[in-house]
Every structure is written in C-alpha cells, then in structure tokens.
Design a protein around this motif. Sequence first.
Motif, PDB file in Angstrom:
ATOM      1  N   LYS A  12      36.568  43.902 150.012  1.00  0.00           N
ATOM      2  CA  LYS A  12      37.582  44.855 150.612  1.00  0.00           C
ATOM      3  C   LYS A  12      38.553  45.345 150.478  1.00  0.00           C
ATOM      4  N   ARG A  13      39.687  44.073 150.163  1.00  0.00           N
ATOM      5  CA  ARG A  13      41.138  44.300 149.853  1.00  0.00           C
ATOM      6  C   ARG A  13      41.011  44.489 148.409  1.00  0.00           C
ATOM      7  N   ARG A  14      40.566  44.419 147.446  1.00  0.00           N
ATOM      8  CA  ARG A  14      40.702  45.124 145.994  1.00  0.00           C
ATOM      9  C   ARG A  14      40.452  46.603 146.338  1.00  0.00           C
ATOM     10  N   LEU A  15      38.781  46.386 147.387  1.00  0.00           N
ATOM     11  CA  LEU A  15      38.684  47.788 147.224  1.00  0.00           C
ATOM     12  C   LEU A  15      39.928  49.165 147.602  1.00  0.00           C
ATOM     13  N   ASP A  16      40.367  48.393 148.634  1.00  0.00           N
ATOM     14  CA  ASP A  16      41.840  49.268 149.647  1.00  0.00           C
ATOM     15  C   ASP A  16      43.236  49.443 148.140  1.00  0.00           C
ATOM     16  N   ILE A  17      42.807  48.761 148.165  1.00  0.00           N
ATOM     17  CA  ILE A  17      44.021  48.482 147.348  1.00  0.00           C
ATOM     18  C   ILE A  17      43.484  49.560 145.558  1.00  0.00           C
ATOM     19  N   ALA A  18      42.502  50.107 145.784  1.00  0.00           N
ATOM     20  CA  ALA A  18      42.556  50.889 144.459  1.00  0.00           C
ATOM     21  C   ALA A  18      42.423  51.702 145.226  1.00  0.00           C
ATOM     22  N   MET A  19      41.784  51.781 146.240  1.00  0.00           N
ATOM     23  CA  MET A  19      42.262  53.143 146.877  1.00  0.00           C
ATOM     24  C   MET A  19      43.438  53.966 146.954  1.00  0.00           C
ATOM     25  N   THR A  20      43.859  52.786 147.673  1.00  0.00           N
ATOM     26  CA  THR A  20      45.501  53.413 147.959  1.00  0.00           C
ATOM     27  C   THR A  20      46.627  53.876 146.541  1.00  0.00           C
ATOM     28  N   LEU A  21      45.704  52.976 145.145  1.00  0.00           N
ATOM     29  CA  LEU A  21      46.689  53.766 144.099  1.00  0.00           C
ATOM     30  C   LEU A  21      46.544  54.952 143.080  1.00  0.00           C
ATOM     31  N   VAL A  22      45.220  55.757 144.220  1.00  0.00           N
ATOM     32  CA  VAL A  22      45.391  56.908 143.469  1.00  0.00           C
ATOM     33  C   VAL A  22      46.272  57.503 143.323  1.00  0.00           C
ATOM     34  N   GLY A  23      46.445  58.598 142.394  1.00  0.00           N
ATOM     35  CA  GLY A  23      48.127  59.166 143.010  1.00  0.00           C
ATOM     36  C   GLY A  23      48.931  58.671 142.002  1.00  0.00           C
ATOM     37  N   ASN A  24      48.789  57.243 141.370  1.00  0.00           N
ATOM     38  CA  ASN A  24      49.752  56.801 141.116  1.00  0.00           C
ATOM     39  C   ASN A  24      51.085  56.300 141.979  1.00  0.00           C
ATOM     40  N   PRO A  25      50.801  56.276 142.914  1.00  0.00           N
ATOM     41  CA  PRO A  25      52.159  55.845 143.608  1.00  0.00           C
ATOM     42  C   PRO A  25      53.117  55.065 143.500  1.00  0.00           C
ATOM     43  N   ARG A  26      54.579  55.235 143.685  1.00  0.00           N
ATOM     44  CA  ARG A  26      55.398  54.419 143.284  1.00  0.00           C
ATOM     45  C   ARG A  26      55.680  53.128 143.802  1.00  0.00           C
ATOM     46  N   ILE A  27      55.368  53.940 145.612  1.00  0.00           N
ATOM     47  CA  ILE A  27      56.084  52.744 146.500  1.00  0.00           C
ATOM     48  C   ILE A  27      54.390  52.179 147.173  1.00  0.00           C
ATOM     49  N   ILE A  28      53.978  50.816 147.576  1.00  0.00           N
ATOM     50  CA  ILE A  28      53.043  50.570 148.051  1.00  0.00           C
ATOM     51  C   ILE A  28      53.327  49.178 148.857  1.00  0.00           C
ATOM     52  N   PHE A  29      52.720  49.291 150.474  1.00  0.00           N
ATOM     53  CA  PHE A  29      52.922  48.791 151.680  1.00  0.00           C
ATOM     54  C   PHE A  29      52.097  48.164 152.004  1.00  0.00           C
ATOM     55  N   LEU A  30      51.804  46.847 151.644  1.00  0.00           N
ATOM     56  CA  LEU A  30      50.644  46.033 152.101  1.00  0.00           C
ATOM     57  C   LEU A  30      50.999  44.882 153.215  1.00  0.00           C
ATOM     58  N   ASP A  31      50.541  45.170 153.863  1.00  0.00           N
ATOM     59  CA  ASP A  31      50.006  44.877 155.518  1.00  0.00           C
ATOM     60  C   ASP A  31      49.106  43.648 155.089  1.00  0.00           C
ATOM     61  N   GLU A  32      49.873  41.777 155.051  1.00  0.00           N
ATOM     62  CA  GLU A  32      48.977  40.914 155.513  1.00  0.00           C
ATOM     63  C   GLU A  32      47.505  41.089 154.677  1.00  0.00           C
ATOM     64  N   PRO A  33      48.037  41.197 153.225  1.00  0.00           N
ATOM     65  CA  PRO A  33      46.840  41.582 151.952  1.00  0.00           C
ATOM     66  C   PRO A  33      45.984  40.281 152.115  1.00  0.00           C
ATOM     67  N   THR A  34      45.934  39.308 152.607  1.00  0.00           N
ATOM     68  CA  THR A  34      45.610  37.379 151.399  1.00  0.00           C
ATOM     69  C   THR A  34      45.163  36.747 152.298  1.00  0.00           C
ATOM     70  N   THR A  35      45.119  38.068 153.727  1.00  0.00           N
ATOM     71  CA  THR A  35      44.636  36.730 155.658  1.00  0.00           C
ATOM     72  C   THR A  35      43.605  36.811 155.745  1.00  0.00           C
ATOM     73  N   GLY A  36      43.080  35.417 154.990  1.00  0.00           N
ATOM     74  CA  GLY A  36      41.559  35.269 155.884  1.00  0.00           C
ATOM     75  C   GLY A  36      40.480  35.446 154.977  1.00  0.00           C
ATOM     76  N   LEU A  37      41.065  35.648 153.528  1.00  0.00           N
ATOM     77  CA  LEU A  37      41.030  35.068 151.974  1.00  0.00           C
ATOM     78  C   LEU A  37      41.159  33.752 151.877  1.00  0.00           C
ATOM     79  N   ASP A  38      39.809  33.319 150.501  1.00  0.00           N
ATOM     80  CA  ASP A  38      39.593  31.577 150.749  1.00  0.00           C
ATOM     81  C   ASP A  38      40.757  31.835 148.989  1.00  0.00           C
ATOM     82  N   PRO A  39      40.996  30.270 148.513  1.00  0.00           N
ATOM     83  CA  PRO A  39      41.850  30.437 148.039  1.00  0.00           C
ATOM     84  C   PRO A  39      41.629  30.652 146.545  1.00  0.00           C
TER      85      PRO A  39
END
Length: 188
Positions: A12-39
């Motif tokens: 789901k996080r990778r999908l979120d980032i992929a959707m965020t990248l639509v339009g090739n943004p130069r600035i991205i805000f990621l709010d705790e992107p790895t919380t709850g993920l395994d190592p």
Amino acid sequence: SKPASTYSGGMKRRLDIAMTLVGNPRIIFLDEPTTGLDPRSRHTMWGIIRELVSDGVTVFLTTQYLEEADELADRIAVLNDGKIAAEGTAEELKRLIPGGHIRLRFTDPAAYQQAATVLHDAARDDEALALQMPSDGSQRELRSILDWLDSAGIEADELTVHTPDLDDVFFALTSDNKVPTQPKENVR
C-alpha cells in the motif's frame, strides 16, 4: 487484479508513493512512510526514497525512527512540543551533546589495575574490569589511548567506542535539562 484494500502495508505504501509521483512532482511530503512495516519492507522503502532524492526530488519526511532520519536525511529538525528544538545535519546534531566515550575491558585483574593507574582519568568499573574515558571517538584520540597502553605494555581484551546517536540527541533535547541548540563548529 486485486482490490488495493487486500494489499500488505508495504505494498500500500509503494502504491501511495507511485500515485504521488504521477505528474513528476519536485517536492514530496512523506508522513511516517515506514511505520508498521517489517524490516525488509522498511529497507525497500528507504531504497525508493533514496532513488527519488537522487533523481532531484526534495523529500520532506516525518519519522519517529531516528535511525531512519540518520540513514536518509541531509538535514534534520527535532521537534519538541510542536517547536523545532534543534536543526542541522545528523553530525551537527550529534556534536551538540556530550556522552561519547571509549570503553576498555580486561579479563586479567592485574592488567586492569595497571591500566587504571596509567589512564588515571578513566572512570572505573571494578566489577566488570572496565575503564571508560570521555572521547569524541576520533582516530587521533583512540590512537593516543592505545599508545599509552602500548608504552606501558598493557593489552585490553575489548575496546568499544560509543559516539552519541540521534536517540541520545532526542533524549537530551526533549528532557528538562536541555543542551545548547546551536550546532558548534567542530574545532580540532
């Protein structure tokens, strides 16, 4: 195709980032992107973030994992009660606080006693046969201590160097007895 609701947290996080990248943004805000993920998923996410940065994207990342900030961030701001308590590179922030030390441990009590005499400024732990000296962890300081021991014909069984990490910085900055908040120039 499966509905997104059935995906794992990492997917789901990778999908979120992929959707965020639509339009090739130069600035991205990621709010705790790895919380709850395994190592493994966490490291995959770190790889994705590093790739974005190397492609010239500016990433603002909030995280509670200070190892993650150390690993990924060019600049770090430590927040305390919604205010910036300190800001700088990981190295600048680590230099704000004391606590670095070198620890020597011995198995032979005679060697321990002899070392304690030679390194008279060291804090003693008679039970563990260990000596601890304040240190910035520099190669020069380490070499100087080893030279003292060599010249006295003493050999330590174990040597460890502890330098403050970002956890130490966070605890120091968010406790009641705060440290100075401006990084000092490292004068050598």
